[in-house]
Scaffold this active site. Structure first.
Site, PDB file in Angstrom:
ATOM      1  N   ARG A 154      29.549  48.331  44.365  1.00 23.62           N
ATOM      2  CA  ARG A 154      30.974  48.311  44.030  1.00 23.62           C
ATOM      3  C   ARG A 154      31.168  48.317  42.520  1.00 23.62           C
ATOM      4  O   ARG A 154      32.183  48.786  42.032  1.00 23.62           O
ATOM      5  CB  ARG A 154      31.638  47.053  44.588  1.00 23.62           C
ATOM      6  CG  ARG A 154      31.605  46.963  46.081  1.00 23.62           C
ATOM      7  CD  ARG A 154      32.480  45.870  46.563  1.00 23.62           C
ATOM      8  NE  ARG A 154      33.775  45.961  45.894  1.00 23.62           N
ATOM      9  CZ  ARG A 154      34.758  45.087  46.096  1.00 23.62           C
ATOM     10  NH1 ARG A 154      34.576  44.073  46.894  1.00 23.62           N
ATOM     11  NH2 ARG A 154      35.910  45.214  45.479  1.00 23.62           N
ATOM     12  N   ARG A 159      42.215  33.650  46.306  1.00 20.51           N
ATOM     13  CA  ARG A 159      42.697  34.839  45.577  1.00 20.51           C
ATOM     14  C   ARG A 159      44.146  35.206  45.914  1.00 20.51           C
ATOM     15  O   ARG A 159      44.441  36.315  46.295  1.00 20.51           O
ATOM     16  CB  ARG A 159      41.792  36.037  45.846  1.00 20.51           C
ATOM     17  CG  ARG A 159      40.320  35.822  45.690  1.00 20.51           C
ATOM     18  CD  ARG A 159      39.852  35.578  44.276  1.00 20.51           C
ATOM     19  NE  ARG A 159      40.070  36.670  43.376  1.00 20.51           N
ATOM     20  CZ  ARG A 159      39.248  37.702  43.237  1.00 20.51           C
ATOM     21  NH1 ARG A 159      38.195  37.790  44.009  1.00 20.51           N
ATOM     22  NH2 ARG A 159      39.494  38.659  42.378  1.00 20.51           N
ATOM     23  N   LYS A 172      34.543  49.056  35.189  1.00 23.17           N
ATOM     24  CA  LYS A 172      35.248  49.129  36.487  1.00 23.17           C
ATOM     25  C   LYS A 172      36.608  48.451  36.360  1.00 23.17           C
ATOM     26  O   LYS A 172      37.630  48.988  36.787  1.00 23.17           O
ATOM     27  CB  LYS A 172      34.411  48.420  37.537  1.00 23.17           C
ATOM     28  CG  LYS A 172      35.173  47.997  38.783  1.00 23.17           C
ATOM     29  CD  LYS A 172      34.324  47.293  39.786  1.00 23.17           C
ATOM     30  CE  LYS A 172      34.257  45.815  39.625  1.00 23.17           C
ATOM     31  NZ  LYS A 172      35.356  45.007  40.176  1.00 23.17           N
ATOM     32  N   ASN A 173      36.645  47.272  35.718  1.00 24.45           N
ATOM     33  CA  ASN A 173      37.893  46.490  35.693  1.00 24.45           C
ATOM     34  C   ASN A 173      38.901  46.982  34.664  1.00 24.45           C
ATOM     35  O   ASN A 173      39.992  46.428  34.555  1.00 24.45           O
ATOM     36  CB  ASN A 173      37.577  45.005  35.476  1.00 24.45           C
ATOM     37  CG  ASN A 173      36.914  44.400  36.710  1.00 24.45           C
ATOM     38  OD1 ASN A 173      36.863  45.046  37.767  1.00 24.45           O
ATOM     39  ND2 ASN A 173      36.376  43.212  36.580  1.00 24.45           N
ATOM     40  N   CYS A 182      38.620  35.955  50.021  1.00 22.40           N
ATOM     41  CA  CYS A 182      37.366  36.686  49.859  1.00 22.40           C
ATOM     42  C   CYS A 182      36.272  35.656  49.606  1.00 22.40           C
ATOM     43  O   CYS A 182      36.516  34.448  49.585  1.00 22.40           O
ATOM     44  CB  CYS A 182      37.469  37.672  48.711  1.00 22.40           C
ATOM     45  SG  CYS A 182      37.421  36.848  47.133  1.00 22.40           S
ATOM     46  N   ASP A 193      32.711  36.183  35.466  1.00 26.18           N
ATOM     47  CA  ASP A 193      31.934  37.288  36.042  1.00 26.18           C
ATOM     48  C   ASP A 193      30.498  37.302  35.524  1.00 26.18           C
ATOM     49  O   ASP A 193      29.687  38.102  35.991  1.00 26.18           O
ATOM     50  CB  ASP A 193      32.591  38.633  35.720  1.00 26.18           C
ATOM     51  CG  ASP A 193      33.868  38.819  36.509  1.00 26.18           C
ATOM     52  OD1 ASP A 193      34.598  39.793  36.247  1.00 26.18           O
ATOM     53  OD2 ASP A 193      34.147  37.977  37.377  1.00 26.18           O
TER      54      ASP A 193
END
Ligand code: EPZ
Length: 434
Positions: free
Chosen positions: A400, A125, A22-23, A120, A308
């Site tokens: 997500r 952030r 995803k990233n 968030c 992560d």
């Protein structure tokens, strides 16, 4: 809102295929803004953030085809005409990585209007480093009604030293510099594999980049970029999540279509806890009898232990025979999962950026709440070893960043099912964090 119901106790056995990262896909899709020719990206993961990015690019006037066939997960993006170089609050609030369009838009269109992402679940952030970098390249920046507006006739090459290592900051400025007039030197850059993958795509499009994946990146601007075809790298965080799931459940799992070279810190940490790990060039085999030694973790920028992966590791640490100290050095509020794990029976004490996890504590099923993408993954892992049926609410967080997680887990013996509302209302998805 969808929920997961997970019955713990089954070891994960068999093979799980890892999806595209995803990233890496998010910046690659933003890079298509830099050219009026089609960009084809393969190995795109079927996750919610990709759909959000599709909507974001389409709202600017791009044509985005997105298909998930058996044979391919592919998107073709054509930004021949971009009438609205703008990322609205409605989209940015659901995915803060939308700020990745800032650099390419001002480089291609001379103007970019992007909603400030707001905070968030895992921290404030800010995007001050993105903005400072664009100013170093000659952009004038104003903030109007919650939006950042960046303008530049043409960006000028410059020298950027990042105050802090920022992944999307490095990616944003890399995409700005490739069309700037002259040479840009960027120092203290993020070294994540996703940065190097973005640079590989940009070079295929005609960019002149050296050093991507190291702390120092040199870019020689070009006048125009063309289309390209590129295959997104495997998702190292998805892979790490299944590797920890296998360890935690005392399983024997093959995690394939991944790149173990991107997982060194995680694999070494698992070996420290006594888990047997073997790997070749594109798969990892995890064999565990379920007993673990404690091991401390400090999250660091790549190639250190990824932030992560912190939440997922915490779930494992609750089953270790002893105390593990987990220090979160990247984000200021990334322990939301800890309290939910405590409700399942874990013994975790928080001291600022440190979490002291005392194991081994049996986990028992509970009704728990997902708060952000990786915290949700941590709760799924805990549920896989908890006694009884755990119900996890707000699993849109998981959707997500994890493609078909319930199918993949069921395929290797996990007892997991999704329960949705019979007539789902329009999902009001809260502030972004990914
Ligand atoms: C990227 O976020 C990832 N997201 C995150 O993954 C990941 O957790 C993070 O990098 C760290 O590895 C994407 O790639 C889309 P940062 P990013 O800028 O770029 C501070 C997931 O779970 N900072 O590297 O937003 C920031 O507050 C997501 O997939 C500034 O102060 O993270 C943080 O403390 C979650 N000013 C630190 O730097 C800035 O302008 C690192 O953040 C930018 C960042």
């Amino acid at each position: 809102m969808d929920k997961f119901v997970i019955r713990g106790g089954n070891p994960l056995l068999g093979t799980v295929r890892i999806s595209g990262a995803k990233n890496a896909a998010l910046p690659a899709m933003a890079a298509a803004l830099l050219t009026d020719e089609p960009v084809i990206l393969e190995n795109i993961p079927q996750v919610r953030d990709i759909e959000t990015t599709r909507r974001l690019l389409a709202s600017m006037g791009a044509e985005v085809e997105l298909g998930y066939g058996r044979a391919h997960h592919r998107t073709t993006i054509s930004c021949a005409k971009l009438e609205h170089p703008e990322a609205t609050y409605e989209l940015v609030k659901t995915m803060r990585a939308s700020t990745l369009v800032l650099g390419p838009l001002v480089a291609r269109c001379g103007v970019a209007k992007v909603s400030l992402p707001g905070g968030c679940a895992i921290g404030a952030r800010p995007i001050d480093l993105h903005i400072k970098g664009l100013e170093r390249l000659g952009a004038t920046i104003t903030t109007e009604h919650g939006y950042v507006v960046a303008r530049a006739e043409r960006l000028q090459g410059g020298h950027i030293v990042f105050d802090k290592i920022t992944v999307t900051g490095t990616e944003d400025l890399l995409m700005a510099a490739v069309l700037a007039d002259g040479e840009t030197l960027m120092e203290n850059c993020a070294r994540e594999p996703e940065v190097a993958d973005l640079a590989a795509l940009l070079v295929k499009m005609g960019a002149n980049i050296e050093g991507a994946g190291t702390s120092t990146i040199r870019v020689r601007g070009v006048a125009k970029l063309g289309g390209a075809r590129h295959r997104i790298i495997p998702d190292r965080i998805e892979a790490g999540t299944y590797i920890i799931a296998a360890a935690l459940t005392g399983g024997d799992l093959n995690v394939t279509d991944c790149n173990p070279a991107h997982l060194t810190a995680v694999l070494q940490k698992l070996e420290e806890t006594g888990v047997k790990v073997r790997h070749n060039a594109e798969s990892v085999r995890v064999m565990s009898e379920g007993g673990f030694k404690p091991a401390d973790v400090n999250t660091e920028e790549y190639p250190g232990f990824a932030t992560d992966m912190q939440a997922q590791y915490m779930a494992l640490a609750t089953q270790a025979d002893g105390t593990s100290i987990i220090t979160e050095n990247i984000f200021e509020n990334r322990f939301m999962h800890a309290q939910e794990l405590v409700r399942m029976g874990a013994n975790i004490r928080m001291e600022g950026r440190r979490a002291i996890v005392r194991g081994k504590t049996p986990l028992s099923a509970a009704a728990v709440l997902a708060s952000d993408l990786r915290a949700s993954a941590s709760l799924v892992l805990a549920a896989l070893v908890a006694d009884g049926e755990t119900i996890i609410d707000r699993v849109y967080h998981i959707d997500r960043g994890y493609e078909r997680i319930e199918e993949k887990l069921r395929g290797v013996g996990g007892e997991i099912r999704r329960i949705g509302e019979m007539f789902p209302k329009r999902a009001t998805v809260p502030a972004a964090q990914g």
